[in-house]
Every structure is written in structure tokens, then in C-alpha cells.
Design a protein around this motif. Structure first.
Motif, PDB file in Angstrom:
ATOM      1  N   GLU A   4      23.956  -4.822  -7.752  1.00  0.00           N
ATOM      2  CA  GLU A   4      25.398  -4.922  -7.905  1.00  0.00           C
ATOM      3  C   GLU A   4      25.703  -5.659  -9.201  1.00  0.00           C
ATOM      4  O   GLU A   4      25.052  -6.653  -9.531  1.00  0.00           O
ATOM      5  N   TYR A   5      26.698  -5.158  -9.934  1.00  0.00           N
ATOM      6  CA  TYR A   5      27.109  -5.746 -11.206  1.00  0.00           C
ATOM      7  C   TYR A   5      28.485  -6.353 -10.999  1.00  0.00           C
ATOM      8  O   TYR A   5      29.373  -5.706 -10.455  1.00  0.00           O
ATOM      9  N   GLU A   6      28.652  -7.586 -11.449  1.00  0.00           N
ATOM     10  CA  GLU A   6      29.892  -8.307 -11.188  1.00  0.00           C
ATOM     11  C   GLU A   6      30.410  -8.956 -12.467  1.00  0.00           C
ATOM     12  O   GLU A   6      29.717  -9.764 -13.092  1.00  0.00           O
ATOM     13  N   TRP A   7      31.624  -8.582 -12.855  1.00  0.00           N
ATOM     14  CA  TRP A   7      32.299  -9.185 -13.996  1.00  0.00           C
ATOM     15  C   TRP A   7      32.744 -10.587 -13.604  1.00  0.00           C
ATOM     16  O   TRP A   7      33.349 -10.766 -12.544  1.00  0.00           O
ATOM     17  N   ARG A   8      32.432 -11.552 -14.428  1.00  0.00           N
ATOM     18  CA  ARG A   8      32.752 -12.957 -14.188  1.00  0.00           C
ATOM     19  C   ARG A   8      32.218 -13.417 -12.834  1.00  0.00           C
ATOM     20  O   ARG A   8      32.886 -14.121 -12.079  1.00  0.00           O
ATOM     21  N   GLY A   9      30.996 -12.990 -12.547  1.00  0.00           N
ATOM     22  CA  GLY A   9      30.352 -13.319 -11.278  1.00  0.00           C
ATOM     23  C   GLY A   9      30.177 -14.816 -11.081  1.00  0.00           C
ATOM     24  O   GLY A   9      30.059 -15.583 -12.035  1.00  0.00           O
ATOM     25  N   ASP A  10      30.161 -15.215  -9.823  1.00  0.00           N
ATOM     26  CA  ASP A  10      30.038 -16.621  -9.455  1.00  0.00           C
ATOM     27  C   ASP A  10      28.561 -16.988  -9.315  1.00  0.00           C
ATOM     28  O   ASP A  10      27.941 -16.730  -8.297  1.00  0.00           O
ATOM     29  N   VAL A  45      28.705 -10.733 -17.276  1.00  0.00           N
ATOM     30  CA  VAL A  45      28.328  -9.811 -16.216  1.00  0.00           C
ATOM     31  C   VAL A  45      27.057 -10.340 -15.567  1.00  0.00           C
ATOM     32  O   VAL A  45      26.099 -10.683 -16.265  1.00  0.00           O
ATOM     33  N   CYS A  46      27.077 -10.402 -14.254  1.00  0.00           N
ATOM     34  CA  CYS A  46      25.902 -10.779 -13.470  1.00  0.00           C
ATOM     35  C   CYS A  46      25.377  -9.540 -12.753  1.00  0.00           C
ATOM     36  O   CYS A  46      26.165  -8.733 -12.257  1.00  0.00           O
ATOM     37  N   ALA A  47      24.072  -9.406 -12.698  1.00  0.00           N
ATOM     38  CA  ALA A  47      23.432  -8.357 -11.902  1.00  0.00           C
ATOM     39  C   ALA A  47      22.738  -9.046 -10.733  1.00  0.00           C
ATOM     40  O   ALA A  47      21.955  -9.987 -10.931  1.00  0.00           O
ATOM     41  N   TRP A  48      23.035  -8.576  -9.529  1.00  0.00           N
ATOM     42  CA  TRP A  48      22.514  -9.185  -8.310  1.00  0.00           C
ATOM     43  C   TRP A  48      21.678  -8.177  -7.535  1.00  0.00           C
ATOM     44  O   TRP A  48      22.064  -7.018  -7.403  1.00  0.00           O
ATOM     45  N   GLU A  49      20.577  -8.646  -6.986  1.00  0.00           N
ATOM     46  CA  GLU A  49      19.773  -7.845  -6.068  1.00  0.00           C
ATOM     47  C   GLU A  49      19.402  -8.739  -4.889  1.00  0.00           C
ATOM     48  O   GLU A  49      18.752  -9.773  -5.079  1.00  0.00           O
ATOM     49  N   ASP A  50      19.845  -8.346  -3.716  1.00  0.00           N
ATOM     50  CA  ASP A  50      19.568  -9.129  -2.504  1.00  0.00           C
ATOM     51  C   ASP A  50      19.956 -10.596  -2.672  1.00  0.00           C
ATOM     52  O   ASP A  50      19.219 -11.501  -2.262  1.00  0.00           O
ATOM     53  N   GLY A  51      21.094 -10.839  -3.313  1.00  0.00           N
ATOM     54  CA  GLY A  51      21.590 -12.191  -3.494  1.00  0.00           C
ATOM     55  C   GLY A  51      20.955 -12.974  -4.627  1.00  0.00           C
ATOM     56  O   GLY A  51      21.334 -14.113  -4.883  1.00  0.00           O
TER      57      GLY A  51
END
Length: 131
Positions: A4-10, A45-51
Motif C-alpha cells: 500500500e502506498y500512502e501520501w503523507r503516511g504516518d 510517500v510511504c510504502a507499507w507491506e503487512d504494517g
């Protein structure tokens, strides 16, 4: 593999410091990323895999129409799977949505095929002064 890719991810500083060390091959630092990004960046941008944070790119800007890609990093175990290209594509979409007209990047010669071929940057003349 669902990423999952998240703009301004936490994210937390420890996770980004660990990713940065893994991706760039240096000891884990203690950078206060959140404060730096809030002060100087249009977003990230953050890329997340399984948290887990497995990718990151910073989008700095001039407050106007120019945005700049910095610190593109992907965890070593997730490289060559398109994560970096998707990070940059997401950064470009979000910079465009913020009404930026240009997205700049500087890179080392060994990264030319990634930025030019995989991400679609055009080569330009540029200058650099080592400080």
C-alpha cells in the motif's frame, strides 16, 4: 505481496531511520524525520507491506511550482519489484494535484536507468557545487 502506498503516511522516526540505513547501507541514525518533513516538504510517500515500512520518498518543494524528489529508498528485500517506481509515480501524482508544474530529481550515474527509464524523468542540464 500486497503493498500500500500512502501520501503523507504516518510513520515513526525509528522505522524511517531503520529503512534509510538498510536502503543506503549506513548505521541506523537518529534523524527527526517528522519535524524535518513537516518543515520542508510538500509531502512524502510511504510504502507499507503487512504494517512494515518498506519504501519512502520525500517530495520537497519551493512553495510554488517546483517539487523535488529526495531520499527515495526501498528495503533491500523488496528491490527490483517496482516499489521505487510506484513511490515516484505516487509522488508525481500528488505534486501535480498540489499544482506543481515540475518534478526535479538529482541522481548518481548508477541510478540513471531507474529515474530515466523506470520513472520517466527526462535528462536535463544541471549544475552542482559541492559544499
Amino acid at each position: 505481496m500486497t503493498i500500500e502506498y500512502e501520501w503523507r503516511g504516518d510513520f515513526d522516526n525509528a522505522s524511517l531511520n531503520a529503512l534509510h540505513a538498510d536502503g543506503f547501507g549506513h548505521p541506523v541514525g537518529r534523524t527527526e524525520w517528522r519535524a524535518r518533513l513537516e518543515r520542508h516538504s510538500l509531502g512524502w510517500v510511504c510504502a507499507w507491506e503487512d504494517g512494515a515500512l518498506i519504501g519512502f520518498v520525500n517530495v520537497a518543494w519551493d512553495g510554488g511550482v517546483h517539487a523535488f524528489v529526495l531520499d527515495t529508498v526501498v528495503a533491500r528485500h523488496r528491490r527490483t519489484r517496482g516499489v521505487g517506481a510506484e513511490l515516484v509515480a505516487t509522488a508525481a501524482r500528488e505534486a501535480r494535484a498540489a499544482r506543481c508544474e515540475w518534478l526535479h530529481v538529482d541522481f548518481e550515474e548508477r541510478l540513471r536507468s531507474f529515474y530515466v527509464d523506470a520513472c520517466g524523468f527526462k535528462e536535463t542540464a544541471a549544475g552542482l557545487i559541492a559544499l
